[in-house]
Design an enzyme around this catalytic site. Sequence first.
Site, short mmCIF file in Angstrom:
data_model
loop_
_atom_site.label_atom_id
_atom_site.label_comp_id
_atom_site.label_asym_id
_atom_site.label_seq_id
_atom_site.Cartn_x
_atom_site.Cartn_y
_atom_site.Cartn_z
N LYS A 11 0.85 -1.20 0.00
CA LYS A 11 0.00 0.00 0.00
C LYS A 11 0.88 1.24 0.00
CE LYS A 11 0.73 1.60 4.35
NZ LYS A 11 1.58 2.74 4.58
N ASP A 142 -3.06 -1.52 9.39
CA ASP A 142 -3.12 -1.56 7.93
C ASP A 142 -3.67 -2.87 7.38
OD1 ASP A 142 -1.78 0.88 7.80
OD2 ASP A 142 0.19 -0.07 7.63
O1 C5P Z 1 -1.17 -1.10 14.15
P1 C5P Z 1 0.26 -1.51 13.98
O2 C5P Z 1 0.66 -2.62 14.91
O3 C5P Z 1 0.62 -1.80 12.57
O4 C5P Z 1 1.13 -0.23 14.38
C1 C5P Z 1 2.53 -0.32 14.56
C2 C5P Z 1 2.99 0.87 15.38
O5 C5P Z 1 2.83 2.09 14.65
C3 C5P Z 1 2.20 1.09 16.66
O6 C5P Z 1 2.73 0.34 17.73
C4 C5P Z 1 2.36 2.57 16.89
O7 C5P Z 1 3.63 2.87 17.45
C5 C5P Z 1 2.37 3.14 15.49
N1 C5P Z 1 1.04 3.58 15.04
C6 C5P Z 1 0.47 4.72 15.59
N2 C5P Z 1 -0.75 5.15 15.16
C7 C5P Z 1 -1.40 4.50 14.15
C8 C5P Z 1 -0.83 3.35 13.56
C9 C5P Z 1 0.39 2.92 14.02
O8 C5P Z 1 1.04 5.33 16.49
N3 C5P Z 1 -2.58 4.97 13.75
#
Ligand code: C5P
Length: 303
Positions: A11, A142
Site C-alpha cells: 500500500k 493496515d
Molecule cells: O497497528 P500496527 O501494529 O501496525 O502499528 C505499529 C505501530 O505504529 C504502533 O505500535 C504505533 O507505534 C504506530 N502507530 C500509531 N498510530 C497508528 C498506527 C500505528 O502510532 N494509527
Amino acid sequence: MTSITVRAAAKVNLHLGVGAPRPDGYHPLHTVYTTIGLHDDVTATAAAELGVTLTGLGGVDVSDVPVAPGSNLVHAAAAALADLHGVAVTGALHIAKSIPVAGGLAGGSADAAAALVALDRLLDLQTSDDDLLRLAAALGSDVPFALLGGIAVGTGRGEIVQPVPTDVHLAWVVCTDPQGLSTPEVYRHFDRLFPDADPTPPAPDALLAALAAADVTGIAEALHNDLQDAAVDLRPELGARVDHGVAAGALAGLVSGSGPTVVLLCADPEAARAVAAEMAGRSPGVQVAHGPVAGAHVVEYAD
Ligand code: C5P
C-alpha cells in the site's frame, strides 16, 4: 485441497493525516490508501503443525524478518482464526516476499491478510468477510486495507476502511531503500516535531474530489503525508529523493507511510518508465508499479 496461494499487495498512502496520540498511544488517522502492484504471496499447505518459512524475491532482504513461533504477524493471524472458530489452525505457511521489509509499504500487514485468507480457505473455516475484517483490525492498523485492496479511506487508527469508487489508474515509480525505518520511531518523532497536532486530522476533500474525477494531475497536487517531515528529519536523503523524482519528470512524490520508500506519481506508464530510468542512479532500488490492484485474493490451488 492440500495447498493454496493468496496474494496481497503493498500500500501507499495518497493522503496520511495524523492527529495527536490517543490515550492508547495510537494516532488518529484520516488516510487514503491505494494498493500498488507489488505483492507478497503466502502459500498455505496442509500440515499437522503451524510453520512459517520465507523467501525474498527480486533482491528483497528477508534476513531481519522473524519466523519463529509467535514472532511474525502470520502466527497471530492463525491464532486469531483458532480463537474465533475454537479449532486448531495449522499449516505450513511460505511467504514469498516482493514487498520491501520495513519500507512503509505495509508488507507485514499484507502477509497477515494473505495468511488469514489462505488458512481460512485451506481449512474451509468459512469465516465471514466481517469477521475477517475484525480479525485483521486486531492484527494491525493496515491489515484490513490489505484485505480490501483498491483505494479506500482509512479512519480510526487506520483500521476502519471505506472503499473509494474510482476508475483511476496510477503509474508509480517506487524508490526503495535497504535501510528500513521503524514505524513507531517515526510516529514518536512526529510527536516531538508536532506536540500541538490537532486531535482530529481533517478529511482530504481535494484528493477525494480528484479521485472521483479520475484526475491524475489533481491527485498529484493533493498528495500529502503528515509523517513525511518526521521521516525526512530522520533520513534527509529521502527529501532529496522526492525532489530528484520531480526534477526527473514525476508529477509529484512523497514518502510512503512512515518511509523510507519514496513513491513518485507519473502521468502515465511511459512517463513512469522514463522517470525510473532517470532515478536508477539516485536511489538504491527503483521499480515501476501500477495501481490500484485487488486486495488479498487466491491465485493458486493445488489438490
Ligand atoms: O497497528 P500496527 O501494529 O501496525 O502499528 C505499529 C505501530 O505504529 C504502533 O505500535 C504505533 O507505534 C504506530 N502507530 C500509531 N498510530 C497508528 C498506527 C500505528 O502510532 N494509527
